[in-house]
Design a protein around this motif. Sequence first.
Motif, PDB file in Angstrom:
ATOM      1  N   ARG A  42       0.447   5.319  -7.342  1.00 23.25           N
ATOM      2  CA  ARG A  42       0.266   5.208  -5.893  1.00 23.25           C
ATOM      3  C   ARG A  42      -0.072   6.574  -5.289  1.00 23.25           C
ATOM      4  N   LEU A  43       0.546   7.644  -5.784  1.00 25.06           N
ATOM      5  CA  LEU A  43       0.266   9.000  -5.295  1.00 25.06           C
ATOM      6  C   LEU A  43      -1.204   9.359  -5.506  1.00 25.06           C
ATOM      7  N   PHE A  44      -1.741   9.040  -6.687  1.00 24.16           N
ATOM      8  CA  PHE A  44      -3.154   9.300  -6.948  1.00 24.16           C
ATOM      9  C   PHE A  44      -4.045   8.530  -5.981  1.00 24.16           C
ATOM     10  N   VAL A  45      -3.685   7.290  -5.697  1.00 25.08           N
ATOM     11  CA  VAL A  45      -4.459   6.490  -4.741  1.00 25.08           C
ATOM     12  C   VAL A  45      -4.404   7.136  -3.360  1.00 25.08           C
ATOM     13  N   TRP A  46      -3.231   7.560  -2.923  1.00 27.40           N
ATOM     14  CA  TRP A  46      -3.089   8.178  -1.601  1.00 27.40           C
ATOM     15  C   TRP A  46      -3.903   9.467  -1.509  1.00 27.40           C
ATOM     16  N   ILE A  47      -3.887  10.263  -2.573  1.00 28.64           N
ATOM     17  CA  ILE A  47      -4.643  11.516  -2.579  1.00 28.64           C
ATOM     18  C   ILE A  47      -6.135  11.216  -2.528  1.00 28.64           C
ATOM     19  N   ARG A  48      -6.573  10.257  -3.331  1.00 24.96           N
ATOM     20  CA  ARG A  48      -7.992   9.894  -3.362  1.00 24.96           C
ATOM     21  C   ARG A  48      -8.462   9.348  -2.019  1.00 24.96           C
ATOM     22  N   GLN A  49      -7.632   8.512  -1.393  1.00 26.13           N
ATOM     23  CA  GLN A  49      -7.999   7.911  -0.115  1.00 26.13           C
ATOM     24  C   GLN A  49      -7.715   8.839   1.065  1.00 26.13           C
ATOM     25  N   LYS A  50      -6.948   9.886   0.812  1.00 24.09           N
ATOM     26  CA  LYS A  50      -6.557  10.849   1.848  1.00 24.09           C
ATOM     27  C   LYS A  50      -5.756  10.215   2.974  1.00 24.09           C
ATOM     28  N   LYS A  51      -5.119   9.086   2.670  1.00 27.96           N
ATOM     29  CA  LYS A  51      -4.258   8.442   3.661  1.00 27.96           C
ATOM     30  C   LYS A  51      -3.392   7.394   2.975  1.00 27.96           C
ATOM     31  N   ILE A  52      -2.350   7.001   3.680  1.00 27.53           N
ATOM     32  CA  ILE A  52      -1.465   5.947   3.198  1.00 27.53           C
ATOM     33  C   ILE A  52      -1.577   4.777   4.169  1.00 27.53           C
ATOM     34  N   ILE A  53      -1.911   3.622   3.645  1.00 23.36           N
ATOM     35  CA  ILE A  53      -1.993   2.414   4.458  1.00 23.36           C
ATOM     36  C   ILE A  53      -0.661   1.681   4.256  1.00 23.36           C
ATOM     37  N   TRP A  54       0.237   1.853   5.206  1.00 23.95           N
ATOM     38  CA  TRP A  54       1.607   1.374   5.050  1.00 23.95           C
ATOM     39  C   TRP A  54       1.713  -0.143   4.906  1.00 23.95           C
ATOM     40  N   LYS A  55       0.855  -0.874   5.603  1.00 23.54           N
ATOM     41  CA  LYS A  55       0.891  -2.333   5.485  1.00 23.54           C
ATOM     42  C   LYS A  55       0.550  -2.746   4.049  1.00 23.54           C
ATOM     43  N   ARG A  56      -0.460  -2.113   3.468  1.00 24.88           N
ATOM     44  CA  ARG A  56      -0.834  -2.405   2.071  1.00 24.88           C
ATOM     45  C   ARG A  56       0.285  -2.002   1.121  1.00 24.88           C
ATOM     46  N   GLU A  57       0.909  -0.866   1.373  1.00 21.56           N
ATOM     47  CA  GLU A  57       2.005  -0.413   0.509  1.00 21.56           C
ATOM     48  C   GLU A  57       3.177  -1.393   0.557  1.00 21.56           C
ATOM     49  N   ALA A  58       3.431  -1.972   1.712  1.00 19.46           N
ATOM     50  CA  ALA A  58       4.511  -2.961   1.832  1.00 19.46           C
ATOM     51  C   ALA A  58       4.197  -4.193   0.991  1.00 19.46           C
ATOM     52  N   VAL A  59       2.941  -4.618   1.007  1.00 21.74           N
ATOM     53  CA  VAL A  59       2.535  -5.775   0.210  1.00 21.74           C
ATOM     54  C   VAL A  59       2.579  -5.419  -1.280  1.00 21.74           C
ATOM     55  N   LEU A  60       2.127  -4.210  -1.619  1.00 21.28           N
ATOM     56  CA  LEU A  60       2.181  -3.776  -3.015  1.00 21.28           C
ATOM     57  C   LEU A  60       3.625  -3.664  -3.507  1.00 21.28           C
ATOM     58  N   LEU A  61       4.534  -3.367  -2.604  1.00 23.96           N
ATOM     59  CA  LEU A  61       5.948  -3.318  -2.963  1.00 23.96           C
ATOM     60  C   LEU A  61       6.417  -4.673  -3.500  1.00 23.96           C
ATOM     61  N   LEU A  62       5.866  -5.754  -2.962  1.00 20.38           N
ATOM     62  CA  LEU A  62       6.183  -7.089  -3.486  1.00 20.38           C
ATOM     63  C   LEU A  62       5.768  -7.212  -4.954  1.00 20.38           C
ATOM     64  N   MET A  63       4.587  -6.674  -5.279  1.00 21.47           N
ATOM     65  CA  MET A  63       4.116  -6.734  -6.662  1.00 21.47           C
ATOM     66  C   MET A  63       4.996  -5.875  -7.555  1.00 21.47           C
ATOM     67  N   TYR A  64       5.400  -4.707  -7.063  1.00 19.72           N
ATOM     68  CA  TYR A  64       6.299  -3.835  -7.824  1.00 19.72           C
ATOM     69  C   TYR A  64       7.614  -4.560  -8.130  1.00 19.72           C
ATOM     70  N   ILE A  65       8.212  -5.177  -7.121  1.00 21.04           N
ATOM     71  CA  ILE A  65       9.473  -5.903  -7.299  1.00 21.04           C
ATOM     72  C   ILE A  65       9.283  -7.054  -8.288  1.00 21.04           C
ATOM     73  N   ASN A  66       8.182  -7.783  -8.144  1.00 17.15           N
ATOM     74  CA  ASN A  66       7.868  -8.889  -9.051  1.00 17.15           C
ATOM     75  C   ASN A  66       7.804  -8.392 -10.499  1.00 17.15           C
ATOM     76  N   LEU A  67       7.075  -7.302 -10.731  1.00 22.39           N
ATOM     77  CA  LEU A  67       6.942  -6.781 -12.090  1.00 22.39           C
ATOM     78  C   LEU A  67       8.262  -6.224 -12.618  1.00 22.39           C
ATOM     79  N   ALA A  68       9.045  -5.590 -11.744  1.00 24.58           N
ATOM     80  CA  ALA A  68      10.352  -5.062 -12.158  1.00 24.58           C
ATOM     81  C   ALA A  68      11.265  -6.196 -12.621  1.00 24.58           C
ATOM     82  N   ILE A  69      11.240  -7.305 -11.919  1.00 19.71           N
ATOM     83  CA  ILE A  69      12.054  -8.466 -12.308  1.00 19.71           C
ATOM     84  C   ILE A  69      11.549  -9.052 -13.625  1.00 19.71           C
ATOM     85  N   ILE A  70      10.244  -9.130 -13.782  1.00 17.46           N
ATOM     86  CA  ILE A  70       9.682  -9.631 -15.036  1.00 17.46           C
ATOM     87  C   ILE A  70      10.106  -8.734 -16.197  1.00 17.46           C
TER      88      ILE A  70
END
Length: 182
Positions: A21-49
């Motif tokens: 995620r850090l590499f993405v933020w550096i490349r995009q030069k910004k953090i899109i918080w709404k997208r990060e919140a949605v991606l957090l769902l995927m992170y939690i899903n994968l952590a549970i798996i």
Amino acid sequence: MFEISFLALEGLFTAVWLVARLFVWIRQKKIIWKREAVLLLMYINLAIIIRFVFFPRALVNGQIQPLVFDAEAAFPFRVNLVPIVHMLEFDSVKDIIWNLAGNTAMFIPTGIILPIVYKQLNNFGKVIAAGAFISFCIELIQLPFASRASDIDDLILNTLGVMIGYGIYALVKKLRSALKDS
């Protein structure tokens, strides 16, 4: 022999996730918080798996047992490539139900989250292919661990879970669209 604890593996997964995620933020030069919140769902899903795929459900003395790599015990790999034949070979009906329901239910969130997070996964076929690929990768990663087995039945059940999840996603999307139109 090499052991990795549940917390160590989840910590490694979290570190890799954050670096990516850090590499993405550096490349995009910004953090899109709404997208990060949605991606957090995927992170939690994968952590549970990760928890349920790599670490047995049974606790010993209240502890999750470590994942063990033992080269002598790992080879030959434990692989089942014959579908359905071994699906019901468990010690009890409870274990059969746990296997069938667990492997399916664990991937239902994946089928819901994938089209939300990745807009290019905009149809049934693409979501199912992506979910099956995730499951396939997990089965490959399990190969060197003697306590785990790679099984075509798991791939089938996981993909069924993705299909159910996508069905739920599509139904909710259709209902929302119908409500907007009325």
